[in-house]
Design a protein around this motif. Structure first.
Motif, PDB file in Angstrom:
ATOM      1  N   LYS A 111      -2.745   3.655 -17.121  1.00 13.50           N
ATOM      2  CA  LYS A 111      -3.150   3.030 -15.851  1.00 13.50           C
ATOM      3  C   LYS A 111      -2.021   2.174 -15.281  1.00 13.50           C
ATOM      4  CE  LYS A 111      -8.122   2.946 -16.665  1.00 13.50           C
ATOM      5  NZ  LYS A 111      -9.295   2.118 -16.953  1.00 13.50           N
ATOM      6  N   LYS A 112      -1.352   1.433 -16.152  1.00 10.26           N
ATOM      7  CA  LYS A 112      -0.249   0.580 -15.699  1.00 10.26           C
ATOM      8  C   LYS A 112       0.883   1.442 -15.123  1.00 10.26           C
ATOM      9  CE  LYS A 112       2.920  -2.969 -17.368  1.00 10.26           C
ATOM     10  NZ  LYS A 112       3.352  -3.742 -18.540  1.00 10.26           N
ATOM     11  N   ASN A 113       1.201   2.528 -15.805  1.00 11.46           N
ATOM     12  CA  ASN A 113       2.260   3.415 -15.328  1.00 11.46           C
ATOM     13  C   ASN A 113       1.873   4.081 -14.015  1.00 11.46           C
ATOM     14  OD1 ASN A 113       3.680   2.784 -17.632  1.00 11.46           O
ATOM     15  ND2 ASN A 113       3.049   4.604 -18.736  1.00 11.46           N
ATOM     16  N   LEU A 114       0.624   4.473 -13.916  1.00 13.26           N
ATOM     17  CA  LEU A 114       0.141   5.090 -12.686  1.00 13.26           C
ATOM     18  C   LEU A 114       0.211   4.108 -11.523  1.00 13.26           C
ATOM     19  CD1 LEU A 114      -1.160   7.619 -11.426  1.00 13.26           C
ATOM     20  CD2 LEU A 114      -3.369   6.644 -12.025  1.00 13.26           C
ATOM     21  N   GLU A 115      -0.162   2.870 -11.781  1.00 16.90           N
ATOM     22  CA  GLU A 115      -0.137   1.843 -10.739  1.00 16.90           C
ATOM     23  C   GLU A 115       1.297   1.563 -10.276  1.00 16.90           C
ATOM     24  OE1 GLU A 115      -1.866  -0.502  -7.976  1.00 16.90           O
ATOM     25  OE2 GLU A 115      -2.936   0.738  -9.412  1.00 16.90           O
ATOM     26  N   MET A 116       2.230   1.458 -11.229  1.00 14.85           N
ATOM     27  CA  MET A 116       3.637   1.234 -10.862  1.00 14.85           C
ATOM     28  C   MET A 116       4.162   2.391 -10.020  1.00 14.85           C
ATOM     29  SD  MET A 116       5.804  -0.484 -13.999  1.00 14.85           S
ATOM     30  CE  MET A 116       5.498   0.838 -15.141  1.00 14.85           C
ATOM     31  N   SER A 117       3.874   3.609 -10.461  1.00 14.62           N
ATOM     32  CA  SER A 117       4.338   4.793  -9.739  1.00 14.62           C
ATOM     33  C   SER A 117       3.711   4.872  -8.353  1.00 14.62           C
ATOM     34  CB  SER A 117       4.014   6.057 -10.536  1.00 14.62           C
ATOM     35  OG  SER A 117       4.660   6.038 -11.785  1.00 14.62           O
ATOM     36  N   LYS A 118       2.429   4.551  -8.275  1.00 15.48           N
ATOM     37  CA  LYS A 118       1.718   4.585  -6.994  1.00 15.48           C
ATOM     38  C   LYS A 118       2.316   3.570  -6.021  1.00 15.48           C
ATOM     39  CE  LYS A 118      -2.934   3.976  -5.157  1.00 15.48           C
ATOM     40  NZ  LYS A 118      -4.322   3.629  -5.493  1.00 15.48           N
ATOM     41  N   ASN A 119       2.571   2.346  -6.493  1.00 11.86           N
ATOM     42  CA  ASN A 119       3.180   1.323  -5.644  1.00 11.86           C
ATOM     43  C   ASN A 119       4.567   1.751  -5.168  1.00 11.86           C
ATOM     44  OD1 ASN A 119       0.967  -0.364  -5.883  1.00 11.86           O
ATOM     45  ND2 ASN A 119       1.855  -1.557  -7.545  1.00 11.86           N
ATOM     46  N   PHE A 120       5.330   2.336  -6.061  1.00 15.00           N
ATOM     47  CA  PHE A 120       6.668   2.813  -5.723  1.00 15.00           C
ATOM     48  C   PHE A 120       6.599   3.907  -4.663  1.00 15.00           C
ATOM     49  CE2 PHE A 120      10.534   5.351  -7.159  1.00 15.00           C
ATOM     50  CZ  PHE A 120      11.434   4.560  -6.473  1.00 15.00           C
ATOM     51  N   MET A 121       5.680   4.854  -4.851  1.00 18.85           N
ATOM     52  CA  MET A 121       5.543   5.955  -3.890  1.00 18.85           C
ATOM     53  C   MET A 121       5.082   5.449  -2.527  1.00 18.85           C
ATOM     54  SD  MET A 121       6.687   8.741  -4.896  1.00 18.85           S
ATOM     55  CE  MET A 121       6.141   9.629  -3.470  1.00 18.85           C
ATOM     56  N   THR A 122       4.240   4.435  -2.500  1.00 16.59           N
ATOM     57  CA  THR A 122       3.792   3.849  -1.233  1.00 16.59           C
ATOM     58  C   THR A 122       4.984   3.282  -0.472  1.00 16.59           C
ATOM     59  OG1 THR A 122       1.628   3.338  -2.170  1.00 16.59           O
ATOM     60  CG2 THR A 122       2.265   2.134  -0.194  1.00 16.59           C
ATOM     61  N   LYS A 123       5.848   2.594  -1.181  1.00 15.22           N
ATOM     62  CA  LYS A 123       7.047   2.030  -0.547  1.00 15.22           C
ATOM     63  C   LYS A 123       7.990   3.136  -0.068  1.00 15.22           C
ATOM     64  CE  LYS A 123       6.954  -2.320  -3.042  1.00 15.22           C
ATOM     65  NZ  LYS A 123       7.653  -3.235  -3.950  1.00 15.22           N
ATOM     66  N   ILE A 124       8.140   4.178  -0.860  1.00 12.47           N
ATOM     67  CA  ILE A 124       8.982   5.308  -0.447  1.00 12.47           C
ATOM     68  C   ILE A 124       8.406   5.961   0.811  1.00 12.47           C
ATOM     69  CG2 ILE A 124       9.737   7.647  -1.070  1.00 12.47           C
ATOM     70  CD1 ILE A 124      10.070   6.677  -3.939  1.00 12.47           C
ATOM     71  N   ASP A 125       7.091   6.141   0.834  1.00 13.74           N
ATOM     72  CA  ASP A 125       6.438   6.741   2.009  1.00 13.74           C
ATOM     73  C   ASP A 125       6.735   5.946   3.278  1.00 13.74           C
ATOM     74  OD1 ASP A 125       5.365   8.794   0.519  1.00 13.74           O
ATOM     75  OD2 ASP A 125       3.363   7.911   0.371  1.00 13.74           O
ATOM     76  N   LYS A 126       6.670   4.616   3.186  1.00 17.78           N
ATOM     77  CA  LYS A 126       6.965   3.775   4.353  1.00 17.78           C
ATOM     78  C   LYS A 126       8.402   3.975   4.819  1.00 17.78           C
ATOM     79  CE  LYS A 126       3.605   0.167   3.347  1.00 17.78           C
ATOM     80  NZ  LYS A 126       3.389  -1.214   2.891  1.00 17.78           N
ATOM     81  N   ILE A 127       9.324   4.039   3.874  1.00 14.87           N
ATOM     82  CA  ILE A 127      10.740   4.251   4.221  1.00 14.87           C
ATOM     83  C   ILE A 127      10.915   5.601   4.902  1.00 14.87           C
ATOM     84  CG2 ILE A 127      13.042   4.638   3.229  1.00 14.87           C
ATOM     85  CD1 ILE A 127      12.263   2.487   1.103  1.00 14.87           C
ATOM     86  N   ILE A 128      10.277   6.615   4.372  1.00 18.24           N
ATOM     87  CA  ILE A 128      10.378   7.963   4.945  1.00 18.24           C
ATOM     88  C   ILE A 128       9.787   7.987   6.357  1.00 18.24           C
ATOM     89  CG2 ILE A 128       9.542  10.346   4.736  1.00 18.24           C
ATOM     90  CD1 ILE A 128       9.756   9.986   1.676  1.00 18.24           C
ATOM     91  N   MET A 129       8.631   7.364   6.534  1.00 18.15           N
ATOM     92  CA  MET A 129       7.995   7.348   7.854  1.00 18.15           C
ATOM     93  C   MET A 129       8.879   6.640   8.874  1.00 18.15           C
ATOM     94  SD  MET A 129       5.340   9.118   7.441  1.00 18.15           S
ATOM     95  CE  MET A 129       4.368   8.837   8.899  1.00 18.15           C
TER      96      MET A 129
END
Length: 171
Positions: A111-129
């Motif tokens: 769960k901790k790893n999933l949460e870290m990865s999810k937060n990271f991907m959210t930030k990447i998505d914002k940069i891409i957008m």
């Protein structure tokens, strides 16, 4: 399927030739960005480190349980039957508790790893957008979905640079 090919062919022939730089279509390799970004590497390192730490901790507990089992077995002829069974039952309860704890630890780590990865991907998505908006990109594709493409349409390195400059820490 054939209709789709015909429409695609007509679109390609009717559309005036544009230089690749002016096309509002680009592609990106998200796996490369995740694996090669500074924070992505830190996340991967942290996941592996915590996994190894947990693995070592569990091996030590398993070794203790195995030693206790051998100790109990060595007392089999010394203890009366009732005391021996009490020791065995107590040990089995400890083994069951260990398995429950191990499962909980692994779930917690997952769960901790999933949460870290999810937060990271959210930030990447914002940069891409933001990048797509700033550069008037109408369509952005994942590299994995492409069969053939011109490398001039690849914006992976640009996004990687923005990710490394923008995201500095693991959440």
């Amino acid at each position: 399927m054939n209709l789709l090919r015909i429409i695609l062919a007509i679109f390609l022939f009717i559309t005036p030739a544009l230089s690749n730089e002016n096309l509002p279509v680009k592609y990106i390799d998200l796996n490369y960005i995740i694996n090669e970004s500074n924070v992505g590497k830190k996340i991967k390192e942290k996941i592996l480190s915590e996994g190894e730490k947990l693995k070592t901790e569990h091996k030590n507990l398993e070794k203790k349980l195995e030693n206790k089992k051998n100790e109990i077995l060595s007392k089999k002829n010394i203890l009366n039957k009732e005391d021996f069974e009490k020791e065995v039952n107590k040990h089995q309860k400890n083994v069951e508790n260990y398995h429950v704890k191990k499962k909980q630890d692994l779930n917690k780590l997952g769960k901790k790893n999933l949460e870290m990865s999810k937060n990271f991907m959210t930030k990447i998505d914002k940069i891409i957008m933001n990048y797509a908006k700033e550069n008037s990109i109408d369509l952005l594709l994942k590299r994995e979905t492409l069969i053939v493409s011109n490398s001039q349409l690849d914006i992976t390195k640009d996004i990687l640079a923005k990710v490394n400059n923008t995201i500095k820490k693991i959440d």
